[in-house]
Design an enzyme around this catalytic site. Structure first.
Site, PDB file in Angstrom:
ATOM      1  N   GLY A  94       0.899  -1.192   0.027  1.00 12.51           N
ATOM      2  CA  GLY A  94      -0.083  -0.013   0.064  1.00 12.51           C
ATOM      3  C   GLY A  94       0.827   1.308  -0.024  1.00 12.51           C
ATOM      4  N   SER A  95       1.912   1.397  -0.539  1.00 15.67           N
ATOM      5  CA  SER A  95       2.640   2.489  -0.817  1.00 15.67           C
ATOM      6  C   SER A  95       1.855   3.655  -1.497  1.00 15.67           C
ATOM      7  CB  SER A  95       4.201   2.327  -1.129  1.00 15.67           C
ATOM      8  OG  SER A  95       4.291   2.016  -2.428  1.00 15.67           O
ATOM      9  N   ASN A  96       1.308   3.038  -2.615  1.00 16.12           N
ATOM     10  CA  ASN A  96       0.618   4.217  -3.464  1.00 16.12           C
ATOM     11  C   ASN A  96      -0.562   4.556  -2.547  1.00 16.12           C
ATOM     12  OD1 ASN A  96       1.528   4.758  -6.300  1.00 16.12           O
ATOM     13  ND2 ASN A  96       1.997   2.573  -6.019  1.00 16.12           N
TER      14      ASN A  96
ATOM     15  N   LEU B  94      -5.235  -6.849  -7.254  1.00 15.50           N
ATOM     16  CA  LEU B  94      -4.747  -8.091  -8.302  1.00 15.50           C
ATOM     17  C   LEU B  94      -6.232  -8.782  -8.976  1.00 15.50           C
ATOM     18  CD1 LEU B  94      -2.014  -9.439  -6.327  1.00 15.50           C
ATOM     19  CD2 LEU B  94      -1.990  -8.032  -8.159  1.00 15.50           C
TER      20      LEU B  94
ATOM     21  N   LEU C  79      -9.689  -8.880 -11.263  1.00 21.83           N
ATOM     22  CA  LEU C  79     -10.142  -8.313 -12.308  1.00 21.83           C
ATOM     23  C   LEU C  79     -11.518  -7.730 -11.762  1.00 21.83           C
ATOM     24  CD1 LEU C  79      -9.498  -7.983 -15.121  1.00 21.83           C
ATOM     25  CD2 LEU C  79     -10.731 -10.099 -15.724  1.00 21.83           C
TER      26      LEU C  79
ATOM     27  N   ASN D 102      -6.770   2.956 -12.696  1.00 25.73           N
ATOM     28  CA  ASN D 102      -5.678   1.924 -12.162  1.00 25.73           C
ATOM     29  C   ASN D 102      -4.326   2.639 -12.498  1.00 25.73           C
ATOM     30  OD1 ASN D 102      -4.507  -0.306 -11.284  1.00 25.73           O
ATOM     31  ND2 ASN D 102      -3.947  -1.141 -13.400  1.00 25.73           N
TER      32      ASN D 102
ATOM     33  N   HIS E 180      -0.386   1.392 -13.514  1.00 23.57           N
ATOM     34  CA  HIS E 180       0.443   0.338 -13.719  1.00 23.57           C
ATOM     35  C   HIS E 180       1.655   0.670 -13.994  1.00 23.57           C
ATOM     36  CE1 HIS E 180       1.193  -3.599 -15.318  1.00 23.57           C
ATOM     37  NE2 HIS E 180       2.213  -3.137 -16.213  1.00 23.57           N
TER      38      HIS E 180
ATOM     39  N   ASP F 180      -5.426  -3.940 -17.622  1.00 21.30           N
ATOM     40  CA  ASP F 180      -4.433  -3.060 -18.278  1.00 21.30           C
ATOM     41  C   ASP F 180      -4.413  -2.478 -19.702  1.00 21.30           C
ATOM     42  OD1 ASP F 180      -2.915  -3.447 -15.858  1.00 21.30           O
ATOM     43  OD2 ASP F 180      -1.542  -5.047 -16.747  1.00 21.30           O
TER      44      ASP F 180
ATOM     45  N   GLU G 286       4.946   7.052  -9.413  1.00 21.11           N
ATOM     46  CA  GLU G 286       3.776   6.521  -8.925  1.00 21.11           C
ATOM     47  C   GLU G 286       3.245   7.441  -7.907  1.00 21.11           C
ATOM     48  OE1 GLU G 286       2.708   2.393  -8.643  1.00 21.11           O
ATOM     49  OE2 GLU G 286       4.498   1.734  -9.522  1.00 21.11           O
TER      50      GLU G 286
HETATM   51  C1  GRF Z   1       2.529  -0.366  -7.753  1.00 24.99           C
HETATM   52  O1  GRF Z   1       3.650  -0.747  -8.428  1.00 24.99           O
HETATM   53  C2  GRF Z   1       1.573  -0.351  -8.643  1.00 24.99           C
HETATM   54  O2  GRF Z   1       1.642   0.193  -9.977  1.00 24.99           O
HETATM   55  C3  GRF Z   1       0.927  -1.543  -9.338  1.00 24.99           C
HETATM   56  O3  GRF Z   1       1.387  -2.487  -8.124  1.00 24.99           O
HETATM   57  C4  GRF Z   1       2.131  -1.945  -7.122  1.00 24.99           C
HETATM   58  C5  GRF Z   1       1.552  -1.390  -5.662  1.00 24.99           C
HETATM   59  O4  GRF Z   1       2.701  -1.170  -4.981  1.00 24.99           O
HETATM   60  N1  GRF Z   1      -0.308  -1.774  -9.841  1.00 24.99           N
HETATM   61  P1  GRF Z   1       2.093  -0.561  -3.400  1.00 24.99           P
HETATM   62  O5  GRF Z   1       1.198  -1.754  -2.843  1.00 24.99           O
HETATM   63  O6  GRF Z   1       1.215   0.780  -3.638  1.00 24.99           O
HETATM   64  O7  GRF Z   1       3.145  -0.133  -2.813  1.00 24.99           O
END
Ligand code: GRF
Length: 188
Positions: free
Chosen positions: A12-14, A85, A87, A102, A104, A145, A174
């Site tokens: 969950g870093s994003n 992960l 669909l 999303n 990617h 994607d 990101e």
């Molecule tokens: C990221 O690289 C994102 O682009 C992909 O999955 C990864 C998730 O990373 N879809 P995080 O859990 O947000 O660190």
């Protein structure tokens, strides 16, 4: 108030970057974090930020209306996938037309599709000796994607790069662009 749900399966870093950026906005908020795994690190993060969480089983996720109902209860307008992960079921796509996004970690259509996630993407980029990689932020449709691209950002690669260093360069992009793009979309 325009309200976002984040769907995430992993660390969950994003999601964290989105939560931090949205916390600065008085008019837009994150109202729910949904995960398919009760062990996902993103759930700890949600608790820290006092965001409601929801863990969905696979059968429930694909049961018509069940997830839609949860989203409606939390007054969700937009959905951001951040390392999610599964669909999405058609019923969910129909409930949120043009409002599911999303990110990617490659320059789609290169290095995308089923099974292309996490380290595998960066390993493939490295194996192909690409001279650049980057991110793609796109709308979500019924394929992995493949939805309409909203934004791409590139980063040059050198002969010294390895899958780990490529991953780090891409992750930095990101975190820099995802939240900002979501805020802009939700404002429009
Ligand atoms: C990221 O690289 C994102 O682009 C992909 O999955 C990864 C998730 O990373 N879809 P995080 O859990 O947000 O660190």
């Amino acid at each position: 108030m325009p309200t976002l749900a984040i769907f995430a399966s992993g660390r969950g870093s994003n999601a964290e970057a989105i939560l931090r950026r949205f916390a600065e906005e008085p008019d837009q908020k994150v109202g729910l974090i949904l995960s398919n795994s009760s062990k996902a690190g993103v759930l700890d993060l949600a608790r820290e930020h006092k965001i409601p969480t929801y863990v969905s089983t696979r059968s429930e996720f694909y049961a018509p209306q069940s997830v839609c109902q949860t989203l409606a209860e939390h007054k969700i307008d937009w959905i951001a996938l951040a390392g999610f992960l599964w669909l999405l079921p058609p019923v969910l796509l129909q409930a949120y037309p043009g409002r599911i996004v999303n990110i990617h970690p490659s320059l789609l259509p290169k290095f995308g599709g089923k099974g292309m996630y996490g380290a595998r993407v960066h390993e493939a980029v490295h194996a192909a000796a690409e001279r650049e990689s980057g991110i793609t932020i796109h709308f979500v449709d019924e394929h992995y994607d493949r939805g309409q691209v909203i934004l791409q950002k590139r980063v040059p690669l050198t002969a010294e790069d390895n899958p780990e260093s490529i991953a780090a360069k891409v992750l930095e992009l990101e975190h820099r662009y995802y939240a900002e793009t979501l805020l802009n979309l939700m404002r429009s």
